[in-house]
Motif scaffolding. Sequence first.
Motif, PDB file in Angstrom:
ATOM      1  N   ALA A  39     -79.916 -29.467 -27.058  1.00 35.49           N
ATOM      2  CA  ALA A  39     -80.032 -28.364 -28.024  1.00 35.49           C
ATOM      3  C   ALA A  39     -79.592 -28.826 -29.408  1.00 35.49           C
ATOM      4  CB  ALA A  39     -79.193 -27.175 -27.566  1.00 35.49           C
ATOM      5  N   GLN A  40     -78.525 -29.616 -29.466  1.00 34.59           N
ATOM      6  CA  GLN A  40     -78.064 -30.131 -30.759  1.00 34.59           C
ATOM      7  C   GLN A  40     -79.109 -31.054 -31.370  1.00 34.59           C
ATOM      8  OE1 GLN A  40     -74.117 -31.795 -30.643  1.00 34.59           O
ATOM      9  NE2 GLN A  40     -74.193 -32.516 -32.760  1.00 34.59           N
ATOM     10  N   ARG A  41     -79.747 -31.850 -30.523  1.00 38.57           N
ATOM     11  CA  ARG A  41     -80.769 -32.770 -31.028  1.00 38.57           C
ATOM     12  C   ARG A  41     -81.959 -32.006 -31.603  1.00 38.57           C
ATOM     13  NH1 ARG A  41     -82.567 -37.241 -26.840  1.00 38.57           N
ATOM     14  NH2 ARG A  41     -84.301 -35.827 -26.369  1.00 38.57           N
ATOM     15  N   ARG A  42     -82.285 -30.871 -30.995  1.00 40.05           N
ATOM     16  CA  ARG A  42     -83.425 -30.087 -31.484  1.00 40.05           C
ATOM     17  C   ARG A  42     -83.178 -29.482 -32.857  1.00 40.05           C
ATOM     18  NH1 ARG A  42     -83.773 -28.647 -25.922  1.00 40.05           N
ATOM     19  NH2 ARG A  42     -82.546 -26.757 -26.269  1.00 40.05           N
ATOM     20  N   THR A  43     -81.925 -29.421 -33.280  1.00 35.62           N
ATOM     21  CA  THR A  43     -81.629 -28.878 -34.601  1.00 35.62           C
ATOM     22  C   THR A  43     -81.876 -29.883 -35.722  1.00 35.62           C
ATOM     23  OG1 THR A  43     -79.282 -29.508 -34.607  1.00 35.62           O
ATOM     24  CG2 THR A  43     -79.857 -27.398 -33.572  1.00 35.62           C
ATOM     25  N   LEU A  44     -82.087 -31.153 -35.369  1.00 38.16           N
ATOM     26  CA  LEU A  44     -82.312 -32.171 -36.389  1.00 38.16           C
ATOM     27  C   LEU A  44     -83.655 -31.952 -37.086  1.00 38.16           C
ATOM     28  CD1 LEU A  44     -81.159 -35.379 -34.454  1.00 38.16           C
ATOM     29  CD2 LEU A  44     -79.849 -34.079 -36.152  1.00 38.16           C
ATOM     30  N   SER A  45     -83.643 -32.130 -38.378  1.00 36.04           N
ATOM     31  CA  SER A  45     -84.894 -32.035 -39.126  1.00 36.04           C
ATOM     32  C   SER A  45     -85.675 -33.342 -38.975  1.00 36.04           C
ATOM     33  CB  SER A  45     -84.606 -31.788 -40.607  1.00 36.04           C
ATOM     34  OG  SER A  45     -83.998 -32.938 -41.192  1.00 36.04           O
ATOM     35  N   ALA A  46     -86.940 -33.310 -39.395  1.00 36.02           N
ATOM     36  CA  ALA A  46     -87.754 -34.526 -39.351  1.00 36.02           C
ATOM     37  C   ALA A  46     -87.135 -35.608 -40.219  1.00 36.02           C
ATOM     38  CB  ALA A  46     -89.181 -34.207 -39.809  1.00 36.02           C
ATOM     39  N   ASN A  58     -89.424 -34.909 -28.443  1.00 35.93           N
ATOM     40  CA  ASN A  58     -88.271 -34.001 -28.457  1.00 35.93           C
ATOM     41  C   ASN A  58     -87.138 -34.504 -29.351  1.00 35.93           C
ATOM     42  OD1 ASN A  58     -89.591 -32.404 -26.443  1.00 35.93           O
ATOM     43  ND2 ASN A  58     -88.860 -33.846 -24.887  1.00 35.93           N
ATOM     44  N   HIS A  59     -87.520 -35.001 -30.532  1.00 31.17           N
ATOM     45  CA  HIS A  59     -86.551 -35.448 -31.546  1.00 31.17           C
ATOM     46  C   HIS A  59     -85.776 -36.691 -31.119  1.00 31.17           C
ATOM     47  CE1 HIS A  59     -86.447 -31.567 -34.114  1.00 31.17           C
ATOM     48  NE2 HIS A  59     -87.460 -31.489 -33.281  1.00 31.17           N
ATOM     49  N   GLU A  60     -86.310 -37.483 -30.209  1.00 33.83           N
ATOM     50  CA  GLU A  60     -85.665 -38.741 -29.840  1.00 33.83           C
ATOM     51  C   GLU A  60     -85.750 -39.730 -30.997  1.00 33.83           C
ATOM     52  OE1 GLU A  60     -86.817 -38.696 -25.078  1.00 33.83           O
ATOM     53  OE2 GLU A  60     -88.040 -39.814 -26.520  1.00 33.83           O
ATOM     54  N   PRO A  61     -84.832 -40.712 -31.044  1.00 31.07           N
ATOM     55  CA  PRO A  61     -84.970 -41.775 -32.043  1.00 31.07           C
ATOM     56  C   PRO A  61     -86.310 -42.495 -31.879  1.00 31.07           C
ATOM     57  CG  PRO A  61     -82.784 -41.845 -31.044  1.00 31.07           C
ATOM     58  CD  PRO A  61     -83.589 -40.848 -30.247  1.00 31.07           C
ATOM     59  N   ASP A  62     -86.895 -42.864 -33.008  1.00 29.58           N
ATOM     60  CA  ASP A  62     -88.200 -43.525 -33.032  1.00 29.58           C
ATOM     61  C   ASP A  62     -87.992 -45.004 -33.364  1.00 29.58           C
ATOM     62  OD1 ASP A  62     -90.770 -44.403 -33.425  1.00 29.58           O
ATOM     63  OD2 ASP A  62     -91.345 -42.814 -34.812  1.00 29.58           O
ATOM     64  N   VAL A  63     -88.217 -45.874 -32.386  1.00 33.14           N
ATOM     65  CA  VAL A  63     -87.973 -47.308 -32.581  1.00 33.14           C
ATOM     66  C   VAL A  63     -89.271 -48.074 -32.839  1.00 33.14           C
ATOM     67  CG1 VAL A  63     -85.871 -47.260 -31.194  1.00 33.14           C
ATOM     68  CG2 VAL A  63     -88.060 -47.763 -30.082  1.00 33.14           C
ATOM     69  N   ALA A  90     -79.653 -38.765 -23.818  1.00 35.30           N
ATOM     70  CA  ALA A  90     -79.115 -37.485 -24.262  1.00 35.30           C
ATOM     71  C   ALA A  90     -77.614 -37.593 -24.482  1.00 35.30           C
ATOM     72  CB  ALA A  90     -79.416 -36.399 -23.237  1.00 35.30           C
ATOM     73  N   ALA A  91     -76.958 -38.401 -23.635  1.00 33.63           N
ATOM     74  CA  ALA A  91     -75.514 -38.634 -23.745  1.00 33.63           C
ATOM     75  C   ALA A  91     -75.212 -40.024 -23.215  1.00 33.63           C
ATOM     76  CB  ALA A  91     -74.729 -37.591 -22.956  1.00 33.63           C
ATOM     77  N   VAL A  92     -74.176 -40.644 -23.770  1.00 34.69           N
ATOM     78  CA  VAL A  92     -73.698 -41.946 -23.301  1.00 34.69           C
ATOM     79  C   VAL A  92     -72.184 -41.920 -23.332  1.00 34.69           C
ATOM     80  CG1 VAL A  92     -73.735 -44.450 -23.613  1.00 34.69           C
ATOM     81  CG2 VAL A  92     -75.722 -43.095 -24.277  1.00 34.69           C
TER      82      VAL A  92
END
Length: 228
Positions: free
Chosen positions: A51-58, A91-96, A163-165
Amino acid sequence: MADLMKPSAPVPEPPVKAKAMEAAKAEALNVAKENTGDEAFRRQLRRSLLAQRRTLSADDCAHASALICAHLREHFPQLAVCCVGFCWPMNHEPDVRAALAEWAQSAAPGFLAALPVVAEVAKPLLFRAWQPGETMFARDCHGIPYPASGALVHPDALLIPCAAVDAAGYRLGYGGGYFDRTLAARSPRPLAIGVAYAFACVDSVRPQLHDEPLDALVTEAGVTYFAS
């Protein structure tokens, strides 16, 4: 003559054995309760951080992803000559993909990028070669895109979204267990590098017996290496 098929009266267990059996039952019950508590904790932790990750803007995602790619290039130069598995960002994952595109452009012998394919539910992942700019995708049973054609390959390293580490290198993903099964099944085991945002770092994810630890984690804040 006694009927051998007729059940006889139960023979009382010796007191010591009976106590041992009761202790084993109690321990099993405690383990079951603990596992139930762990699963609830993991579900809540996953839900909260996603849910926190979904709050990130583009823009937030792009900025953090650029830093993650820079850390990958600086700290893992060996990936430029490896077969590297990664996940198409969702789903707002880091883009590598920028790091992979740079390694592909350098055309160093041995480099190859690959995307995972869920061929069967609850089985290890397969990987199919991918070239930057390639847009012909199919979607697996979870709706995740992968190349519709191309050779199946065996990655030397995996860039795994998290999602978590936790502090010991254990991760939470979406709960399917695909990367855990893949790491456990591969021999030699690929280098497992988690990619996540810094807020995904937690004290513990309460790892389960089947969980496979990461070798390292890359966030926008830097790189963490875990003891093997």
